[in-house]
Structure formats: C-alpha cells, structure tokens
Design a protein around this motif. Structure first.
Motif, PDB file in Angstrom:
ATOM      1  N   ALA A  24      18.955  12.938  21.908  1.00  0.00           N
ATOM      2  CA  ALA A  24      19.201  13.812  23.046  1.00  0.00           C
ATOM      3  C   ALA A  24      20.691  14.018  23.258  1.00  0.00           C
ATOM      4  O   ALA A  24      21.494  13.098  23.075  1.00  0.00           O
ATOM      5  CB  ALA A  24      18.580  13.247  24.311  1.00  0.00           C
ATOM      6  N   SER A  25      21.045  15.221  23.652  1.00  0.00           N
ATOM      7  CA  SER A  25      22.397  15.527  24.094  1.00  0.00           C
ATOM      8  C   SER A  25      22.314  16.215  25.445  1.00  0.00           C
ATOM      9  O   SER A  25      21.400  17.006  25.688  1.00  0.00           O
ATOM     10  CB  SER A  25      23.132  16.405  23.084  1.00  0.00           C
ATOM     11  OG  SER A  25      22.462  17.650  22.912  1.00  0.00           O
ATOM     12  N   SER A  30      16.619   7.649  29.246  1.00  0.00           N
ATOM     13  CA  SER A  30      16.038   6.599  30.059  1.00  0.00           C
ATOM     14  C   SER A  30      15.680   7.062  31.470  1.00  0.00           C
ATOM     15  O   SER A  30      14.955   6.364  32.178  1.00  0.00           O
ATOM     16  CB  SER A  30      16.968   5.390  30.132  1.00  0.00           C
ATOM     17  OG  SER A  30      18.198   5.732  30.746  1.00  0.00           O
ATOM     18  N   MET A  31      16.166   8.222  31.881  1.00  0.00           N
ATOM     19  CA  MET A  31      15.841   8.766  33.189  1.00  0.00           C
ATOM     20  C   MET A  31      14.543   9.575  33.179  1.00  0.00           C
ATOM     21  O   MET A  31      14.085  10.004  34.235  1.00  0.00           O
ATOM     22  CB  MET A  31      16.973   9.660  33.701  1.00  0.00           C
ATOM     23  CG  MET A  31      18.285   8.934  33.911  1.00  0.00           C
ATOM     24  SD  MET A  31      19.515   9.966  34.744  1.00  0.00           S
ATOM     25  CE  MET A  31      19.695  11.313  33.590  1.00  0.00           C
ATOM     26  N   ALA A  75      21.461   2.833  24.181  1.00  0.00           N
ATOM     27  CA  ALA A  75      22.842   2.962  23.726  1.00  0.00           C
ATOM     28  C   ALA A  75      23.030   4.198  22.860  1.00  0.00           C
ATOM     29  O   ALA A  75      24.087   4.834  22.886  1.00  0.00           O
ATOM     30  CB  ALA A  75      23.277   1.713  22.978  1.00  0.00           C
ATOM     31  N   LYS A  76      22.017   4.536  22.082  1.00  0.00           N
ATOM     32  CA  LYS A  76      22.090   5.701  21.209  1.00  0.00           C
ATOM     33  C   LYS A  76      21.455   6.938  21.821  1.00  0.00           C
ATOM     34  O   LYS A  76      21.485   8.008  21.205  1.00  0.00           O
ATOM     35  CB  LYS A  76      21.418   5.392  19.874  1.00  0.00           C
ATOM     36  CG  LYS A  76      22.109   4.300  19.082  1.00  0.00           C
ATOM     37  CD  LYS A  76      21.414   4.061  17.754  1.00  0.00           C
ATOM     38  CE  LYS A  76      22.128   2.995  16.953  1.00  0.00           C
ATOM     39  NZ  LYS A  76      21.458   2.737  15.648  1.00  0.00           N
ATOM     40  N   ASN A  77      20.864   6.783  23.010  1.00  0.00           N
ATOM     41  CA  ASN A  77      20.193   7.888  23.688  1.00  0.00           C
ATOM     42  C   ASN A  77      19.173   8.541  22.758  1.00  0.00           C
ATOM     43  O   ASN A  77      19.112   9.776  22.629  1.00  0.00           O
ATOM     44  CB  ASN A  77      21.201   8.921  24.192  1.00  0.00           C
ATOM     45  CG  ASN A  77      20.675   9.743  25.347  1.00  0.00           C
ATOM     46  OD1 ASN A  77      19.846   9.281  26.132  1.00  0.00           O
ATOM     47  ND2 ASN A  77      21.156  10.979  25.463  1.00  0.00           N
TER      48      ASN A  77
END
Length: 123
Positions: A24-25, A30-31, A75-77
């Motif tokens: 993701a960008s 996590s939200m 950490a890496k999304n």
C-alpha cells in the motif's frame, strides 16, 4: 491518490507454494480491514481471506482453510497471502482490497482495490 499493488503471482504446479504481497501507498493498512478476493474465468469474484485492522483476526473461505495464511507486516505496510498446497482450483486473478465495513467477506465492503495478480496452478 492511494494505491494497492499485488505481486507474487505466477505459474506453479499442484502442491507448490506462493506468497502474494499487497503493498500500500498513501495509507496505513493496519487502520483498515484487508481482504483477498479471487476471480477465475467465467466465475464470480470470490472471497478468499481477510485480516482485521485491530485484532488482526483472520477469516478464510472454507476451500482454503489450512492451506492459506493471511498476515500483515506493519513496518512494510504490506499484507501477504501465503498459499501452500496449491490446487488447480486455486487458479485465478487474486485481488487485495481494504475497507472498514462489518461484512468483511463481501466485496461491496471494500473501497480500495488493487489490479490483481495472476495465479496459475497446473496439475
């Protein structure tokens, strides 16, 4: 503009493994709840797995239970779908998606979608 990008698909033999990634960008995964769907030629889009935003609880469709594992690396999304013991029936384009709706197994609950990655499993 936010973006989800799937990767890791390919051509494998039955019994092999693949790990799909959903990077993701523009947002923090996590939200949101994140799910994997798949669509085979001539078939409806099918729920595969999901991971919830808060508890990280996971859900799986019956056909992949015990074989697939969805996980998230904050950490890496990135959200992953580890696929083991692949079967020809798993052949499809796999999509990741994020949303905040209660019904985590239905496609309409998700707002953001990737473009998909092809998984082909030969016998």
């Amino acid at each position: 503009q936010v973006q989800l990008v799937e990767s890791g698909g390919g051509l494998v033999q039955a019994g092999d493994s693949l790990r799909l990634s959903c990077a993701a960008s523009g947002r923090t995964l996590s939200m949101y709840n994140t799910a994997w769907f798949r669509q085979a030629p001539g078939k409806e889009r099918e729920f595969v797995a999901a991971i919830l935003r808060s508890s990280s609880s996971t859900y799986y469709t019956d056909s992949v239970k015990g074989r697939f594992t969805v996980s998230r690396d904050n950490a890496k999304n990135t959200v992953y779908l580890q696929m083991n013991s692949l079967k020809p029936e798993d052949t499809a384009v796999y999509f990741c998606a994020t949303g905040s709706q209660v019904q985590v197994t239905v496609a309409s609950a998700y707002v953001y979608w990737g473009q998909g990655t092809q998984v082909t499993v030969s016998s």
